[in-house]
Motif scaffolding. Structure first.
Motif, PDB file in Angstrom:
ATOM      1  N   ALA A 198       0.554 -10.075  -8.496  1.00 41.23           N
ATOM      2  CA  ALA A 198       1.978  -9.920  -8.791  1.00 41.23           C
ATOM      3  C   ALA A 198       2.820 -10.117  -7.524  1.00 41.23           C
ATOM      4  CB  ALA A 198       2.244  -8.541  -9.393  1.00 41.23           C
ATOM      5  N   ARG A 199       2.337  -9.584  -6.422  1.00 43.37           N
ATOM      6  CA  ARG A 199       3.082  -9.722  -5.170  1.00 43.37           C
ATOM      7  C   ARG A 199       3.156 -11.187  -4.730  1.00 43.37           C
ATOM      8  NH1 ARG A 199       2.576  -9.731   0.355  1.00 43.37           N
ATOM      9  NH2 ARG A 199       4.193  -8.575   1.473  1.00 43.37           N
ATOM     10  N   ARG A 200       2.100 -11.976  -4.980  1.00 44.91           N
ATOM     11  CA  ARG A 200       2.134 -13.399  -4.624  1.00 44.91           C
ATOM     12  C   ARG A 200       3.249 -14.116  -5.388  1.00 44.91           C
ATOM     13  NH1 ARG A 200      -2.837 -16.895  -5.208  1.00 44.91           N
ATOM     14  NH2 ARG A 200      -1.485 -18.273  -4.011  1.00 44.91           N
ATOM     15  N   TYR A 201       3.361 -13.821  -6.682  1.00 42.13           N
ATOM     16  CA  TYR A 201       4.430 -14.441  -7.469  1.00 42.13           C
ATOM     17  C   TYR A 201       5.801 -13.982  -7.003  1.00 42.13           C
ATOM     18  CZ  TYR A 201       1.160 -16.393 -10.884  1.00 42.13           C
ATOM     19  OH  TYR A 201       0.180 -17.138 -11.504  1.00 42.13           O
ATOM     20  N   LEU A 202       5.944 -12.703  -6.726  1.00 40.35           N
ATOM     21  CA  LEU A 202       7.232 -12.169  -6.275  1.00 40.35           C
ATOM     22  C   LEU A 202       7.634 -12.746  -4.931  1.00 40.35           C
ATOM     23  CD1 LEU A 202       6.608  -8.503  -7.406  1.00 40.35           C
ATOM     24  CD2 LEU A 202       8.383 -10.014  -8.334  1.00 40.35           C
ATOM     25  N   GLU A 203       6.676 -12.882  -4.035  1.00 40.37           N
ATOM     26  CA  GLU A 203       6.971 -13.457  -2.722  1.00 40.37           C
ATOM     27  C   GLU A 203       7.362 -14.929  -2.845  1.00 40.37           C
ATOM     28  OE1 GLU A 203       7.151 -12.307   0.543  1.00 40.37           O
ATOM     29  OE2 GLU A 203       7.373 -10.424  -0.563  1.00 40.37           O
ATOM     30  N   PHE A 204       6.710 -15.637  -3.755  1.00 45.16           N
ATOM     31  CA  PHE A 204       7.065 -17.046  -3.974  1.00 45.16           C
ATOM     32  C   PHE A 204       8.505 -17.161  -4.468  1.00 45.16           C
ATOM     33  CE2 PHE A 204       7.445 -20.748  -6.781  1.00 45.16           C
ATOM     34  CZ  PHE A 204       7.066 -21.767  -5.912  1.00 45.16           C
ATOM     35  N   LEU A 205       8.899 -16.292  -5.406  1.00 47.39           N
ATOM     36  CA  LEU A 205      10.270 -16.304  -5.899  1.00 47.39           C
ATOM     37  C   LEU A 205      11.263 -15.912  -4.812  1.00 47.39           C
ATOM     38  CD1 LEU A 205       9.735 -14.659  -9.417  1.00 47.39           C
ATOM     39  CD2 LEU A 205      10.267 -17.058  -8.942  1.00 47.39           C
ATOM     40  N   ALA A 206      10.879 -14.943  -3.981  1.00 47.18           N
ATOM     41  CA  ALA A 206      11.766 -14.514  -2.893  1.00 47.18           C
ATOM     42  C   ALA A 206      11.942 -15.621  -1.860  1.00 47.18           C
ATOM     43  CB  ALA A 206      11.204 -13.255  -2.244  1.00 47.18           C
ATOM     44  N   GLU A 207      10.848 -16.288  -1.507  1.00 50.54           N
ATOM     45  CA  GLU A 207      10.934 -17.367  -0.513  1.00 50.54           C
ATOM     46  C   GLU A 207      11.732 -18.553  -1.032  1.00 50.54           C
ATOM     47  OE1 GLU A 207       6.876 -18.144   0.435  1.00 50.54           O
ATOM     48  OE2 GLU A 207       6.603 -16.198   1.416  1.00 50.54           O
ATOM     49  N   GLY A 208      11.755 -18.717  -2.353  1.00 48.39           N
ATOM     50  CA  GLY A 208      12.518 -19.804  -2.949  1.00 48.39           C
ATOM     51  C   GLY A 208      13.958 -19.451  -3.252  1.00 48.39           C
ATOM     52  N   GLY A 209      14.366 -18.227  -2.925  1.00 46.19           N
ATOM     53  CA  GLY A 209      15.739 -17.812  -3.151  1.00 46.19           C
ATOM     54  C   GLY A 209      16.049 -17.398  -4.572  1.00 46.19           C
ATOM     55  N   VAL A 210      14.994 -17.278  -5.415  1.00 46.46           N
ATOM     56  CA  VAL A 210      15.198 -16.879  -6.806  1.00 46.46           C
ATOM     57  C   VAL A 210      15.279 -15.359  -6.929  1.00 46.46           C
ATOM     58  CG1 VAL A 210      14.215 -16.979  -9.140  1.00 46.46           C
ATOM     59  CG2 VAL A 210      14.020 -18.952  -7.616  1.00 46.46           C
ATOM     60  N   ALA A 211      14.569 -14.670  -6.054  1.00 44.20           N
ATOM     61  CA  ALA A 211      14.582 -13.204  -6.040  1.00 44.20           C
ATOM     62  C   ALA A 211      14.947 -12.720  -4.643  1.00 44.20           C
ATOM     63  CB  ALA A 211      13.220 -12.650  -6.455  1.00 44.20           C
ATOM     64  N   ARG A 212      15.414 -11.494  -4.558  1.00 41.33           N
ATOM     65  CA  ARG A 212      15.721 -10.905  -3.250  1.00 41.33           C
ATOM     66  C   ARG A 212      14.863  -9.659  -3.045  1.00 41.33           C
ATOM     67  NH1 ARG A 212      20.102  -9.466  -6.461  1.00 41.33           N
ATOM     68  NH2 ARG A 212      20.423  -7.214  -6.681  1.00 41.33           N
ATOM     69  N   ARG A 213      14.469  -9.455  -1.808  1.00 38.32           N
ATOM     70  CA  ARG A 213      13.657  -8.293  -1.453  1.00 38.32           C
ATOM     71  C   ARG A 213      14.555  -7.126  -1.072  1.00 38.32           C
ATOM     72  NH1 ARG A 213      11.645 -12.447   1.686  1.00 38.32           N
ATOM     73  NH2 ARG A 213       9.572 -13.274   1.152  1.00 38.32           N
ATOM     74  N   GLY A 214      14.021  -5.936  -1.290  1.00 34.09           N
ATOM     75  CA  GLY A 214      14.687  -4.721  -0.841  1.00 34.09           C
ATOM     76  C   GLY A 214      13.636  -3.691  -0.468  1.00 34.09           C
ATOM     77  N   GLN A 215      14.073  -2.573   0.045  1.00 36.99           N
ATOM     78  CA  GLN A 215      13.159  -1.490   0.414  1.00 36.99           C
ATOM     79  C   GLN A 215      13.456  -0.263  -0.434  1.00 36.99           C
ATOM     80  OE1 GLN A 215      10.560  -1.587   2.713  1.00 36.99           O
ATOM     81  NE2 GLN A 215      10.981  -3.785   2.623  1.00 36.99           N
ATOM     82  N   ARG A 216      12.421   0.279  -1.008  1.00 39.30           N
ATOM     83  CA  ARG A 216      12.551   1.480  -1.827  1.00 39.30           C
ATOM     84  C   ARG A 216      12.075   2.685  -1.015  1.00 39.30           C
ATOM     85  NH1 ARG A 216       9.753   1.400  -7.618  1.00 39.30           N
ATOM     86  NH2 ARG A 216      11.295  -0.278  -7.833  1.00 39.30           N
ATOM     87  N   HIS A 217      12.965   3.618  -0.770  1.00 35.93           N
ATOM     88  CA  HIS A 217      12.658   4.814   0.018  1.00 35.93           C
ATOM     89  C   HIS A 217      12.561   6.036  -0.905  1.00 35.93           C
ATOM     90  CE1 HIS A 217      13.491   2.675   3.807  1.00 35.93           C
ATOM     91  NE2 HIS A 217      14.449   2.081   3.110  1.00 35.93           N
ATOM     92  N   GLY A 218      12.079   7.120  -0.381  1.00 36.86           N
ATOM     93  CA  GLY A 218      12.088   8.363  -1.132  1.00 36.86           C
ATOM     94  C   GLY A 218      10.717   8.942  -1.396  1.00 36.86           C
ATOM     95  N   GLY A 219       9.670   8.093  -1.394  1.00 42.43           N
ATOM     96  CA  GLY A 219       8.330   8.608  -1.611  1.00 42.43           C
ATOM     97  C   GLY A 219       7.632   8.894  -0.292  1.00 42.43           C
ATOM     98  N   LYS A 220       6.401   9.361  -0.383  1.00 42.30           N
ATOM     99  CA  LYS A 220       5.620   9.593   0.812  1.00 42.30           C
ATOM    100  C   LYS A 220       5.101   8.267   1.359  1.00 42.30           C
ATOM    101  CE  LYS A 220       4.106  14.250  -0.510  1.00 42.30           C
ATOM    102  NZ  LYS A 220       2.937  15.124  -0.761  1.00 42.30           N
ATOM    103  N   GLY A 221       4.882   8.218   2.647  1.00 46.83           N
ATOM    104  CA  GLY A 221       4.343   7.015   3.263  1.00 46.83           C
ATOM    105  C   GLY A 221       5.416   5.982   3.536  1.00 46.83           C
ATOM    106  N   ARG A 222       4.970   4.744   3.738  1.00 48.33           N
ATOM    107  CA  ARG A 222       5.896   3.672   4.091  1.00 48.33           C
ATOM    108  C   ARG A 222       6.769   3.283   2.899  1.00 48.33           C
ATOM    109  NH1 ARG A 222       2.306  -1.016   6.560  1.00 48.33           N
ATOM    110  NH2 ARG A 222       1.220  -0.624   4.582  1.00 48.33           N
ATOM    111  N   PRO A 223       7.974   2.779   3.153  1.00 50.75           N
ATOM    112  CA  PRO A 223       8.828   2.303   2.053  1.00 50.75           C
ATOM    113  C   PRO A 223       8.136   1.167   1.301  1.00 50.75           C
ATOM    114  CG  PRO A 223      10.074   2.503   4.098  1.00 50.75           C
ATOM    115  CD  PRO A 223       8.642   2.665   4.462  1.00 50.75           C
ATOM    116  N   GLU A 224       8.414   1.073   0.001  1.00 56.62           N
ATOM    117  CA  GLU A 224       7.796   0.041  -0.842  1.00 56.62           C
ATOM    118  C   GLU A 224       8.762  -1.106  -1.032  1.00 56.62           C
ATOM    119  OE1 GLU A 224       5.285  -0.129  -5.039  1.00 56.62           O
ATOM    120  OE2 GLU A 224       6.756   1.467  -4.698  1.00 56.62           O
ATOM    121  N   THR A 225       8.257  -2.332  -0.967  1.00 53.90           N
ATOM    122  CA  THR A 225       9.118  -3.507  -1.199  1.00 53.90           C
ATOM    123  C   THR A 225       9.401  -3.639  -2.689  1.00 53.90           C
ATOM    124  OG1 THR A 225       8.131  -4.654   0.684  1.00 53.90           O
ATOM    125  CG2 THR A 225       9.341  -5.991  -0.896  1.00 53.90           C
TER     126      THR A 225
END
Length: 230
Positions: A198-225
């Motif tokens: 799933a991440r490979r598809y999402l990254e492909f869409l993000a690199e192509g400008g179809v999707a945008r990345r963000g950071q999700r905070h609030g849980g334990k550990g590192r923020p989730e993309t």
């Protein structure tokens, strides 16, 4: 292997003519006919079966004047008529893709497209048929995997190896319909993929400008993309 007989089911005459011409350009394929309605498609398939001139493959549009192609696919499958279907449609919604998988559609070709994309799909299908037509009573796991891989590795122009156009369309449709950004884990659970895939598809869409990345905070550990449709 004998020629693969193809029925084009398409209500637009010019599009049907173009797809029929595409079939004629491919070695190993022969155009068995064109149907503009679901009723005509049923009739042609039944007549061919009675005459011993089996149609192997249907290129199925989803929007027909007297019904939808997906319902026709389900009807054919329930009737026991042995025929493979490639969806040839502008429909790219997640529900449509899921229904296509459920009724046994072997490939999904999104309009508009040119001859190279069309040829890529049909040649992949021919490779699958050839591998499944070997004169043996049973196949090993490796042989079954190889046969099915012929259907899954056919990529549209610019799509990295291992990414399937129909799955990419499903991921994009999911992002478009989601009220909030989604993580790779959430996309994987919704579509039935591994998180890494799933991440490979999402990254492909993000690199192509179809999707945008963000950071999700609030849980334990590192923020989730997380990813959202542009």
């Amino acid at each position: 292997m004998s020629d693969i007989r193809v029925l084009v089911v398409e209500d637009d005459p010019r599009t049907a003519e173009a797809h029929g011409a595409y079939v004629g350009r491919l070695h190993g394929f022969v155009l068995a006919g064109v149907a503009g309605t679901a009723a005509e498609a049923r009739r042609r398939l039944r007549e061919a079966a009675r005459a011993g001139e089996r149609i192997h493959l249907v290129l199925m549009d989803f929007s027909l004047p007297d019904g939808d192609g997906l319902s026709l696919c389900g009807e054919l499958r329930a009737s026991g008529l042995v025929v493979d279907v490639i969806a040839v449609t502008a429909e790219r919604g997640l529900d449509a893709v899921r229904r296509a998988v459920a009724v046994g559609v072997v490939q999904y070709l999104i309009k508009p497209f040119g001859f190279p994309a069309f040829a890529d799909k049909l040649e992949a299908y021919a490779a699958y048929v050839e591998r499944m037509s070997r004169p043996v009573s049973a196949l090993s796991q490796a042989e079954v995997d190889t046969a099915f891989s012929a259907l899954r590795t056919s990529n549209a122009a610019g799509l990295p190896k291992g990414l399937a156009p129909q799955t990419l369309a499903a991921v994009e449709a999911l992002l478009a319909a989601a009220p909030a950004a989604l993580s790779a884990t959430e996309v994987a659970a919704e579509i039935g993929l591994s998180r890494v895939t799933a991440r490979r598809y999402l990254e492909f869409l993000a690199e192509g400008g179809v999707a945008r990345r963000g950071q999700r905070h609030g849980g334990k550990g590192r923020p989730e993309t997380e990813y959202a449709r542009e």
